[in-house]
Design a protein around this motif. Structure first.
Motif, PDB file in Angstrom:
ATOM      1  N   LEU A 188       7.691  -1.109 -11.803  1.00  0.00           N
ATOM      2  CA  LEU A 188       8.477  -0.296 -10.821  1.00  0.00           C
ATOM      3  C   LEU A 188      10.053  -0.071 -10.809  1.00  0.00           C
ATOM      4  O   LEU A 188      10.517   1.001 -10.899  1.00  0.00           O
ATOM      5  N   GLY A 189      10.557  -1.196 -11.432  1.00  0.00           N
ATOM      6  CA  GLY A 189      12.169  -1.218 -11.836  1.00  0.00           C
ATOM      7  C   GLY A 189      12.405  -0.129 -12.694  1.00  0.00           C
ATOM      8  O   GLY A 189      13.482   0.720 -12.610  1.00  0.00           O
ATOM      9  N   SER A 190      11.774   0.059 -13.684  1.00  0.00           N
ATOM     10  CA  SER A 190      11.763   0.934 -14.824  1.00  0.00           C
ATOM     11  C   SER A 190      11.667   2.391 -14.514  1.00  0.00           C
ATOM     12  O   SER A 190      12.436   3.286 -14.816  1.00  0.00           O
ATOM     13  N   ILE A 191      10.819   2.683 -13.288  1.00  0.00           N
ATOM     14  CA  ILE A 191      10.699   3.878 -12.423  1.00  0.00           C
ATOM     15  C   ILE A 191      11.941   4.268 -11.829  1.00  0.00           C
ATOM     16  O   ILE A 191      12.521   5.303 -12.026  1.00  0.00           O
ATOM     17  N   VAL A 192      12.367   3.210 -10.901  1.00  0.00           N
ATOM     18  CA  VAL A 192      13.342   3.765  -9.760  1.00  0.00           C
ATOM     19  C   VAL A 192      14.720   3.477 -10.309  1.00  0.00           C
ATOM     20  O   VAL A 192      15.541   4.193  -9.697  1.00  0.00           O
ATOM     21  N   PHE A 193      14.983   2.653 -11.015  1.00  0.00           N
ATOM     22  CA  PHE A 193      16.284   2.499 -11.356  1.00  0.00           C
ATOM     23  C   PHE A 193      16.784   3.630 -12.565  1.00  0.00           C
ATOM     24  O   PHE A 193      18.036   3.692 -12.844  1.00  0.00           O
TER      25      PHE A 193
ATOM     26  N   ALA B  36       0.806  -1.232  -0.042  1.00  0.00           N
ATOM     27  CA  ALA B  36       0.036   0.079  -0.037  1.00  0.00           C
ATOM     28  C   ALA B  36       0.794   1.246   0.089  1.00  0.00           C
ATOM     29  O   ALA B  36       0.499   2.205  -0.702  1.00  0.00           O
ATOM     30  N   ALA B  37       1.994   1.186   0.765  1.00  0.00           N
ATOM     31  CA  ALA B  37       2.895   2.342   0.815  1.00  0.00           C
ATOM     32  C   ALA B  37       3.468   2.536  -0.387  1.00  0.00           C
ATOM     33  O   ALA B  37       3.619   3.890  -1.089  1.00  0.00           O
ATOM     34  N   VAL B  38       3.774   1.558  -1.190  1.00  0.00           N
ATOM     35  CA  VAL B  38       4.568   1.419  -2.464  1.00  0.00           C
ATOM     36  C   VAL B  38       3.762   2.362  -3.487  1.00  0.00           C
ATOM     37  O   VAL B  38       3.957   3.201  -4.250  1.00  0.00           O
ATOM     38  N   ALA B  39       2.360   1.762  -3.549  1.00  0.00           N
ATOM     39  CA  ALA B  39       1.368   2.202  -4.323  1.00  0.00           C
ATOM     40  C   ALA B  39       1.049   3.704  -4.050  1.00  0.00           C
ATOM     41  O   ALA B  39       0.844   4.289  -4.874  1.00  0.00           O
ATOM     42  N   ASP B  40       1.097   4.216  -2.797  1.00  0.00           N
ATOM     43  CA  ASP B  40       1.007   5.615  -2.601  1.00  0.00           C
ATOM     44  C   ASP B  40       1.997   6.325  -3.187  1.00  0.00           C
ATOM     45  O   ASP B  40       1.853   7.327  -3.563  1.00  0.00           O
ATOM     46  N   ALA B  41       3.170   5.925  -3.097  1.00  0.00           N
ATOM     47  CA  ALA B  41       4.459   6.789  -3.227  1.00  0.00           C
ATOM     48  C   ALA B  41       4.308   6.820  -5.018  1.00  0.00           C
ATOM     49  O   ALA B  41       5.004   7.798  -5.500  1.00  0.00           O
ATOM     50  N   PHE B  42       4.397   5.656  -5.543  1.00  0.00           N
ATOM     51  CA  PHE B  42       4.481   5.521  -6.993  1.00  0.00           C
ATOM     52  C   PHE B  42       3.157   5.579  -7.847  1.00  0.00           C
ATOM     53  O   PHE B  42       3.303   5.409  -9.103  1.00  0.00           O
ATOM     54  N   GLY B  43       2.147   5.499  -7.342  1.00  0.00           N
ATOM     55  CA  GLY B  43       0.770   5.479  -8.009  1.00  0.00           C
ATOM     56  C   GLY B  43       0.402   3.989  -8.360  1.00  0.00           C
ATOM     57  O   GLY B  43       1.025   3.160  -8.531  1.00  0.00           O
TER      58      GLY B  43
ATOM     59  N   SER C  82      -1.088  -7.521  -7.264  1.00  0.00           N
ATOM     60  CA  SER C  82       0.452  -7.774  -6.909  1.00  0.00           C
ATOM     61  C   SER C  82       1.343  -6.556  -7.516  1.00  0.00           C
ATOM     62  O   SER C  82       0.775  -5.812  -8.496  1.00  0.00           O
ATOM     63  N   LEU C  83       2.435  -6.624  -7.044  1.00  0.00           N
ATOM     64  CA  LEU C  83       3.332  -5.439  -7.512  1.00  0.00           C
ATOM     65  C   LEU C  83       3.920  -5.751  -8.932  1.00  0.00           C
ATOM     66  O   LEU C  83       4.385  -7.017  -9.122  1.00  0.00           O
ATOM     67  N   ASP C  84       3.918  -4.987  -9.856  1.00  0.00           N
ATOM     68  CA  ASP C  84       4.561  -5.030 -11.083  1.00  0.00           C
ATOM     69  C   ASP C  84       5.812  -4.712 -10.997  1.00  0.00           C
ATOM     70  O   ASP C  84       6.403  -3.557 -11.059  1.00  0.00           O
ATOM     71  N   ARG C  85       6.722  -5.294 -10.749  1.00  0.00           N
ATOM     72  CA  ARG C  85       8.154  -5.306 -10.494  1.00  0.00           C
ATOM     73  C   ARG C  85       8.831  -4.828 -11.610  1.00  0.00           C
ATOM     74  O   ARG C  85       9.602  -3.741 -11.378  1.00  0.00           O
ATOM     75  N   PRO C  86       8.545  -5.430 -12.809  1.00  0.00           N
ATOM     76  CA  PRO C  86       9.524  -4.515 -14.088  1.00  0.00           C
ATOM     77  C   PRO C  86       8.945  -3.129 -14.086  1.00  0.00           C
ATOM     78  O   PRO C  86       9.945  -2.516 -14.243  1.00  0.00           O
TER      79      PRO C  86
END
Length: 205
Positions: free
Chosen positions: A69-74, A47-54, A63-67
């Motif tokens: 999220l990775g494309s955003i943070v890296f 929930a905290a990750v979704a709040d921070a990144f949409g 579930s978390l879409d890791r690819p």
């Protein structure tokens, strides 16, 4: 209890060493596995990750879409820092919870890929670095994980250098060797760790 921080560059063979230590009796606390658990569907972490990144970082099943999220943070160090500020405390707290449940004379191995990069060496009684040459790392990543050579080199370059890892090591396990030789080295290291753990437990009584 003896706490061990186990680390090594990608493709160095850290997972094999942790598996062998568990065979000898070590209690393994896997930071990568915990990092996945704390952002599983329904958790406060997700929930905290979704709040921070949409909501775009969530897959259709929640579930978390890791690819994604990775494309955003890296691509953005500041966003990576935000993600780490959410996940790392959760991983730390869960690791402590697991550690608190083990016997007094246990050897607890914390498998921490970014131990060097995050300056975590002081948290452990012993730091073990699994070391392999860059050539060996590259060959394993391409052959065993199916990476392209370019991708493998990029992943290696994003981590601490071999010299930086060795500098923080109390024990270095060379993994430019056949499996039988690795088994012998891990058995030797385990003997020393187990003696230290027993001594520490006896001293606490």
């Amino acid at each position: 209890m003896l706490t061990v921080g186990l680390t090594g560059g990608i493709g160095a063979g850290k997972s094999e060493v942790s598996r062998l230590l568990v065979e000898h009796g070590a209690v393994l606390i896997d930071s990568d596995r915990i990092a996945r658990e704390v952002v599983a569907p329904g958790t406060p972490g997700l929930a905290a990750v979704a709040d921070a990144f949409g909501p775009d970082v969530l897959a259709a099943d929640g579930s978390l879409d890791r690819p994604r999220l990775g494309s955003i943070v890296f691509a953005d160090p500041e966003k990576l820092a935000v993600l780490n500020s959410i996940v790392h405390p959760l991983v730390r707290d869960r690791s402590r919870e697991l550690e608190s449940a083990v016997p007094e004379d246990a050897v607890v191995v914390h498998d921490v890929p970014l131990l060097t990069e995050n300056g975590l060496a002081p948290l452990y009684d012993v730091v073990i670095v699994v070391d392999a040459s860059p050539e060996t790392q590259l060959e394993r990543l391409v052959r065993l994980r199916g990476m392209t050579e370019a991708d493998a080199r990029a992943r290696m370059a994003a981590q601490a250098t071999r010299e930086q890892r060795r500098k923080i090591a109390d024990i270095v396990i060379d993994n430019d060797v056949p499996l039988d030789a690795l088994r012998e080295r891990v058995a030797e290291v385990w003997g020393g760790l187990a003696r230290r753990a027993r001594h520490g437990a006896a001293g606490a009584e």
